[in-house]
Each structure stands twice: as structure tokens, then as C-alpha cells.
Write an enzyme that holds these catalytic residues in place. Sequence first.
Site, PDB file in Angstrom:
ATOM      1  CB  SER A  83      -0.884  -0.023   1.249  1.00 53.65           C
ATOM      2  OG  SER A  83      -1.546   1.216   1.422  1.00 53.65           O
ATOM      3  CE1 TYR A 110      -6.410   5.199  -1.958  1.00 52.75           C
ATOM      4  CE2 TYR A 110      -4.681   4.786  -0.354  1.00 52.75           C
ATOM      5  CZ  TYR A 110      -5.971   4.569  -0.819  1.00 52.75           C
ATOM      6  OH  TYR A 110      -6.805   3.724  -0.142  1.00 52.75           O
ATOM      7  CB  THR A 127      -6.901   2.765  -4.850  1.00 48.68           C
ATOM      8  OG1 THR A 127      -6.121   1.632  -4.449  1.00 48.68           O
ATOM      9  CG2 THR A 127      -8.238   2.733  -4.119  1.00 48.68           C
ATOM     10  CE  LYS A 179      -7.882  -2.833  -3.674  1.00 50.01           C
ATOM     11  NZ  LYS A 179      -8.321  -1.641  -2.928  1.00 50.01           N
ATOM     12  CG  HIS A 221     -11.267   0.730  -0.287  1.00 49.97           C
ATOM     13  ND1 HIS A 221     -10.629   1.644  -1.067  1.00 49.97           N
ATOM     14  CD2 HIS A 221     -10.539   0.684   0.871  1.00 49.97           C
ATOM     15  CE1 HIS A 221      -9.590   2.143  -0.435  1.00 49.97           C
ATOM     16  NE2 HIS A 221      -9.501   1.567   0.744  1.00 49.97           N
TER      17      HIS A 221
HETATM   18  C1  GLV Z   1      -6.982   2.571   3.275  1.00 50.12           C
HETATM   19  O1  GLV Z   1      -6.883   2.448   2.101  1.00 50.12           O
HETATM   20  C2  GLV Z   1      -8.119   2.191   4.035  1.00 50.12           C
HETATM   21  O2  GLV Z   1      -9.077   1.650   3.467  1.00 50.12           O
HETATM   22  O3  GLV Z   1      -8.114   2.417   5.248  1.00 50.12           O
END
Ligand code: GLV
Length: 380
Positions: free
Chosen positions: A107, A137, A163, A239, A263
Site C-alpha cells: 500500500s 493513491y 485505487t 482497483k 475496498h
Molecule cells: C486505506 O486504504 C483504508 O481503506 O483504510
Amino acid sequence: MIAIPNLRALQGLAGEKLPPMAFDYYSGGADDEITLRENEAAYGRIRILPHMLVDVSVVERHTTVLGRRVAMPVLAAPTAFHGLAHPDGELATARAAAEAGTIFVLSTLSNTDVEAVVPAYDAAAGPGAPGVWFQLYLYKDRAATRALVERVEAAGCRALVLTVDAPVIGRRERDEKNRFGLPAGLTVRNMVAHGYGTLASPDEGSGLAHYVATMLDTSQSWKDVEWLAGITRLPIVVKGILRASDGRRAKEAGVAALVVSNHGGRQLDGVPATIDALEPIVAEVGAELEVLVDGGVRRGTDVLKALALGARAVLVGRPLLWGLALGGQAGARAVYSVLERELVQAMMLSGVPTIGAIRRDLVKQAWQIPGRSKAELAPP
Ligand code: GLV
């Protein structure tokens, strides 16, 4: 390290070990957590129609994802802040994925630099390991985003996972109540060098919600996928796709693969379970793109169901965090072992000795089976 009976049991065990703020952060979803529950429940509405008297003395569970061999069709989903679960953080989860012979998706919001994670993965991996991908991100600060992408490439990551479902963070009431933040010693490590490393507990609300609202780009659109493609040579995986029409747009934007994802039920509450959203997207672009799915995978039979409905592979998030909390690298590794064992058993009992033998006719939605009504089979 405790013996793991199954993945579902892990959450309760991890809940006894983790500080409440970390447990709530990992386990929670947005608003009423309808989608969070639905992700798992929807797998329970799918039925398997096994083939009998098929030779299953040899079961081959390996496959390829973006041209690289994975030992089984299960990847590590990108999840944030592994340092909240264990001092080894992402080094432990990356090594576990390497040992399991699968892809680790790091991430942006990790507690460990990408430059440390890739070598840790490589050192733990066997020859031909499929490598580390990086979840990205888009920050408002495009120069910083670009510099991060350059670092990710230089570090040896093999794909970027963009994302697209988080221009703003879902309202996670547990985090709001807990005033979620990172404890002293933990940072958004990848972003320290770019000036965005701090995520402290705010006076009120969630520190992550505040971070995302101030740092990430709410103007992001499909043209930014093209922007990203223009600054990287890495394949791009998008994603967060839930509609066939967005699958088509992703294809037109030239991405290499997409992840059907909500998510983990943490963004827009009320969207469908990912396993229910998968099939129309596969029908739209599955012939041209690899389609992956995450959300709610807790059993080997879930992996089988997802593949039957057209997924190339699944990604698993929370269970790896529970394994990490309970046993570090070995705990996360054990999660893959449980899923692998269950997948092999499911393949044997279904009469599908190879991944290629898992086809659409292996599963039905439960309400399509004569004599069962949809209401009867709906989750409580
Ligand atoms: C981060 O991407 C979360 O979902 O906390």
C-alpha cells in the site's frame, strides 16, 4: 503462534490481541457496514455443482497473473499500516507472500518504505517469484506522486495498482469515534520523503479521513489513468471497479488488469458484494483483460467460486492482518497455507484438478436451484 482452524475464526482471536483502535480500523467498514457484511454473505449464496469420478490424484493450483506464475490464485490485497499489527509490519507480510509464491501488493499507506519491502520479499522468495506490486493513491501534489512512482519503479515493483474508489474516504464511524491515528513511531513511511508522512490523532474524527481529505486528489478522473500511463513503464491495474461500463473505460484507458473491489466495504456503503459484481464485468472485458476480485474471501471454496465466475485470481486482505497480528510472518504465512489446503480440497471434491478446469458451469447462484427461493437463502 496459534494453530489456525480457519480464516473466519482468526478475526476474533486477533481482536483479543490488537489494541481496539487498530482492530476497529482493520475490521470496520463504512456507515452501516452493509457492504462489509455482504462481501462475505454473497459467497454463501453460491452453490457448487461438482463433477464426479474425475481423476484428482494430482491437483495443480498454480496459475499466472499478468504473465507471472503464482503458486495459487490468491494474492495479498493492499492494506494500510501493517505496523499497527506487528513490529515487523510490511516486511513480515511481504516475506509471507514470497514464501507462499504469490504477489504482495504494498500500500501507499504502508509503515515501511518500498525500498525495504522489495528486497525483503526477494530474499524470502524462491526462483521465479512473481514479485511485489505497488498500490497507488493520487496525491494532489502530482510532483510527489510522480516521484513516488519513480521510486516504486526503481525499487523493482512489477505493477502499479491504482485505487480509484477513494477520492474521499468512506465514513468509518469506528475510526471517527476512536480518533484514529498512527501511534508515535509509525508514519506513512513512503511519503515521508515527499512531506506527507504524518498521520496523527486529530482532536476529533479520523486522522486518516483528514489525511485523505487534505492530501488526495478529488479531481481524479479517467484522464489521470492516461497521465499515469505516460509517466510509468509499469503495467497499470485499476482497483475499485464495480460496473461493466467502468470495466470498458479501464480497457480503453489501456490498463493491464482490473480489480473488482469495493475496498473491503470501507468506501461507499450499499454497493454490491464484489462476487456479485464480478460476472457482468468479466462478460464485458474478461476476454481482453485479466479481472481480479477482492472482498470477503475466507474459504478455499470462495476462491473456487470466484474463479468459476471469471476471476483470474482473488486478493485477500483482512485475514492476512489477523495472521500478522497473531504470529508475525509465520502467522501471515499460515493464512496462505490454510487457503491453499482448502482450495486443493475444494478442487478435489469438485472434480477440477487444474485451475483451467474451473469453468462457469461449476457454480450456480443458490436461488437458481429449483425449489429454493431467493428470500429463503438471503443472509440474516
Ligand atoms: C486505506 O486504504 C483504508 O481503506 O483504510
